[in-house]
Motif scaffolding. Structure first.
Motif, PDB file in Angstrom:
ATOM      1  N   MET A 135      10.280  14.200  39.350  1.00 16.93           N
ATOM      2  CA  MET A 135      11.717  13.998  39.481  1.00 16.93           C
ATOM      3  C   MET A 135      12.384  15.262  40.006  1.00 16.93           C
ATOM      4  O   MET A 135      11.788  16.340  39.987  1.00 16.93           O
ATOM      5  N   ALA A 136      13.605  15.107  40.466  1.00 18.85           N
ATOM      6  CA  ALA A 136      14.364  16.241  40.988  1.00 18.85           C
ATOM      7  C   ALA A 136      14.703  17.208  39.859  1.00 18.85           C
ATOM      8  O   ALA A 136      15.088  16.772  38.764  1.00 18.85           O
ATOM      9  N   PRO A 137      14.577  18.510  40.110  1.00 20.61           N
ATOM     10  CA  PRO A 137      14.900  19.490  39.071  1.00 20.61           C
ATOM     11  C   PRO A 137      16.311  19.346  38.513  1.00 20.61           C
ATOM     12  O   PRO A 137      16.525  19.501  37.312  1.00 20.61           O
ATOM     13  N   SER A 138      17.284  19.041  39.375  1.00 20.69           N
ATOM     14  CA  SER A 138      18.666  18.914  38.890  1.00 20.69           C
ATOM     15  C   SER A 138      18.822  17.736  37.928  1.00 20.69           C
ATOM     16  O   SER A 138      19.553  17.826  36.936  1.00 20.69           O
ATOM     17  N   ALA A 139      18.116  16.651  38.193  1.00 19.57           N
ATOM     18  CA  ALA A 139      18.173  15.494  37.289  1.00 19.57           C
ATOM     19  C   ALA A 139      17.499  15.829  35.958  1.00 19.57           C
ATOM     20  O   ALA A 139      17.997  15.462  34.893  1.00 19.57           O
ATOM     21  N   LEU A 140      16.389  16.549  36.022  1.00 21.37           N
ATOM     22  CA  LEU A 140      15.698  16.929  34.800  1.00 21.37           C
ATOM     23  C   LEU A 140      16.551  17.881  33.964  1.00 21.37           C
ATOM     24  O   LEU A 140      16.580  17.779  32.736  1.00 21.37           O
ATOM     25  N   THR A 141      17.252  18.797  34.613  1.00 17.04           N
ATOM     26  CA  THR A 141      18.109  19.745  33.891  1.00 17.04           C
ATOM     27  C   THR A 141      19.120  19.010  33.024  1.00 17.04           C
ATOM     28  O   THR A 141      19.367  19.403  31.884  1.00 17.04           O
ATOM     29  N   PHE A 142      19.693  17.951  33.535  1.00 19.27           N
ATOM     30  CA  PHE A 142      20.635  17.137  32.759  1.00 19.27           C
ATOM     31  C   PHE A 142      19.976  16.660  31.466  1.00 19.27           C
ATOM     32  O   PHE A 142      20.549  16.775  30.376  1.00 19.27           O
ATOM     33  N   HIS A 143      18.774  16.148  31.561  1.00 14.23           N
ATOM     34  CA  HIS A 143      18.068  15.622  30.388  1.00 14.23           C
ATOM     35  C   HIS A 143      17.653  16.745  29.426  1.00 14.23           C
ATOM     36  O   HIS A 143      17.752  16.593  28.211  1.00 14.23           O
ATOM     37  N   LEU A 144      17.215  17.862  29.976  1.00 11.70           N
ATOM     38  CA  LEU A 144      16.824  18.987  29.124  1.00 11.70           C
ATOM     39  C   LEU A 144      18.027  19.549  28.367  1.00 11.70           C
ATOM     40  O   LEU A 144      17.901  19.975  27.218  1.00 11.70           O
ATOM     41  N   GLN A 145      19.188  19.525  28.988  1.00  8.28           N
ATOM     42  CA  GLN A 145      20.403  19.982  28.303  1.00  8.28           C
ATOM     43  C   GLN A 145      20.746  19.080  27.126  1.00  8.28           C
ATOM     44  O   GLN A 145      21.194  19.554  26.085  1.00  8.28           O
ATOM     45  N   LYS A 146      20.518  17.786  27.279  1.00  9.41           N
ATOM     46  CA  LYS A 146      20.741  16.845  26.163  1.00  9.41           C
ATOM     47  C   LYS A 146      19.791  17.154  25.009  1.00  9.41           C
ATOM     48  O   LYS A 146      20.198  17.167  23.849  1.00  9.41           O
ATOM     49  N   LEU A 147      18.544  17.417  25.334  1.00  9.46           N
ATOM     50  CA  LEU A 147      17.564  17.743  24.305  1.00  9.46           C
ATOM     51  C   LEU A 147      17.879  19.094  23.650  1.00  9.46           C
ATOM     52  O   LEU A 147      17.727  19.256  22.441  1.00  9.46           O
ATOM     53  N   ALA A 148      18.339  20.039  24.444  1.00 11.19           N
ATOM     54  CA  ALA A 148      18.698  21.356  23.904  1.00 11.19           C
ATOM     55  C   ALA A 148      19.916  21.252  22.981  1.00 11.19           C
ATOM     56  O   ALA A 148      19.945  21.870  21.911  1.00 11.19           O
ATOM     57  N   ALA A 149      20.895  20.458  23.367  1.00 10.31           N
ATOM     58  CA  ALA A 149      22.090  20.281  22.532  1.00 10.31           C
ATOM     59  C   ALA A 149      21.736  19.661  21.186  1.00 10.31           C
ATOM     60  O   ALA A 149      22.404  19.928  20.176  1.00 10.31           O
ATOM     61  N   ALA A 150      20.682  18.864  21.156  1.00 11.40           N
ATOM     62  CA  ALA A 150      20.224  18.241  19.910  1.00 11.40           C
ATOM     63  C   ALA A 150      19.296  19.158  19.124  1.00 11.40           C
ATOM     64  O   ALA A 150      18.853  18.809  18.034  1.00 11.40           O
ATOM     65  N   GLY A 151      18.992  20.322  19.678  1.00 14.78           N
ATOM     66  CA  GLY A 151      18.131  21.269  18.982  1.00 14.78           C
ATOM     67  C   GLY A 151      16.648  20.959  19.074  1.00 14.78           C
ATOM     68  O   GLY A 151      15.854  21.461  18.288  1.00 14.78           O
ATOM     69  N   LEU A 152      16.262  20.145  20.051  1.00 16.50           N
ATOM     70  CA  LEU A 152      14.860  19.743  20.183  1.00 16.50           C
ATOM     71  C   LEU A 152      14.074  20.572  21.189  1.00 16.50           C
ATOM     72  O   LEU A 152      12.854  20.579  21.168  1.00 16.50           O
ATOM     73  N   VAL A 153      14.784  21.245  22.106  1.00 17.87           N
ATOM     74  CA  VAL A 153      14.142  22.160  23.050  1.00 17.87           C
ATOM     75  C   VAL A 153      14.966  23.442  23.139  1.00 17.87           C
ATOM     76  O   VAL A 153      16.157  23.453  22.826  1.00 17.87           O
ATOM     77  N   GLU A 154      14.294  24.504  23.552  1.00 20.98           N
ATOM     78  CA  GLU A 154      14.945  25.789  23.788  1.00 20.98           C
ATOM     79  C   GLU A 154      14.542  26.274  25.169  1.00 20.98           C
ATOM     80  O   GLU A 154      13.495  25.881  25.692  1.00 20.98           O
ATOM     81  N   SER A 155      15.385  27.128  25.744  1.00 18.78           N
ATOM     82  CA  SER A 155      15.066  27.676  27.058  1.00 18.78           C
ATOM     83  C   SER A 155      15.140  29.195  27.016  1.00 18.78           C
ATOM     84  O   SER A 155      15.783  29.788  26.146  1.00 18.78           O
ATOM     85  N   ARG A 156      14.439  29.798  27.973  1.00 21.41           N
ATOM     86  CA  ARG A 156      14.525  31.238  28.166  1.00 21.41           C
ATOM     87  C   ARG A 156      14.396  31.504  29.660  1.00 21.41           C
ATOM     88  O   ARG A 156      13.739  30.752  30.378  1.00 21.41           O
ATOM     89  N   ARG A 157      15.063  32.535  30.104  1.00 23.34           N
ATOM     90  CA  ARG A 157      15.009  32.901  31.514  1.00 23.34           C
ATOM     91  C   ARG A 157      14.054  34.075  31.688  1.00 23.34           C
ATOM     92  O   ARG A 157      14.085  35.028  30.922  1.00 23.34           O
ATOM     93  N   GLU A 158      13.192  33.951  32.688  1.00 21.04           N
ATOM     94  CA  GLU A 158      12.307  35.036  33.095  1.00 21.04           C
ATOM     95  C   GLU A 158      12.463  35.188  34.599  1.00 21.04           C
ATOM     96  O   GLU A 158      11.915  34.391  35.359  1.00 21.04           O
ATOM     97  N   GLY A 159      13.229  36.175  34.998  1.00 23.30           N
ATOM     98  CA  GLY A 159      13.511  36.354  36.418  1.00 23.30           C
ATOM     99  C   GLY A 159      14.285  35.158  36.940  1.00 23.30           C
ATOM    100  O   GLY A 159      15.310  34.785  36.387  1.00 23.30           O
TER     101      GLY A 159
END
Length: 112
Positions: free
Chosen positions: A47-71
């Motif tokens: 799937m397109a990264p932008s579409a996935l980002t939307f879904h990952l943000q929903k999961l992050a808001a629910a506390g089910l995933v976390e993100s970190r930036r590396e570069g």
């Protein structure tokens, strides 16, 4: 507004209530605690990264995933404690009020 444990669980289940988010959480769970780059995850889910980002943000808001930036990359990982607490809330007391065992996968100590 004070949220009950059931309210919190309902929000987490709502976040999971989409096929893409379920697939993403399964992929993140298999990736382990280091997680996976968002672009690689989008690739694996076809799937397109932008579409996935939307879904990952929903999961992050629910506390089910976390993100970190590396570069220039953003890595996502499953929050295993939250996922395990969710399943424990749903089935952690299985057959606790029954005289019959509910099966070999029952997490209740008396069913072992």
């Amino acid at each position: 507004m004070n949220l009950t444990n059931d309210d919190i669980v309902a929000r987490k289940l709502t976040a999971l209530a989409h096929p893409v988010r379920l697939a993403a959480i399964r992929r993140l769970a298999t990736a382990g605690p280091d997680g996976v780059a968002a672009g690689k995850l989008a690739e694996r889910l076809d799937m397109a990264p932008s579409a996935l980002t939307f879904h990952l943000q929903k999961l992050a808001a629910a506390g089910l995933v976390e993100s970190r930036r590396e570069g220039q990359f953003v890595y996502y990982r499953a929050v295993f404690d939250a996922l395990l607490a969710l399943t424990d809330h749903l089935v952690g007391a299985c057959c606790s009020e029954s005289e019959n065992d509910c099966g070999p996968r029952c997490p209740s100590s008396r069913c072992e």
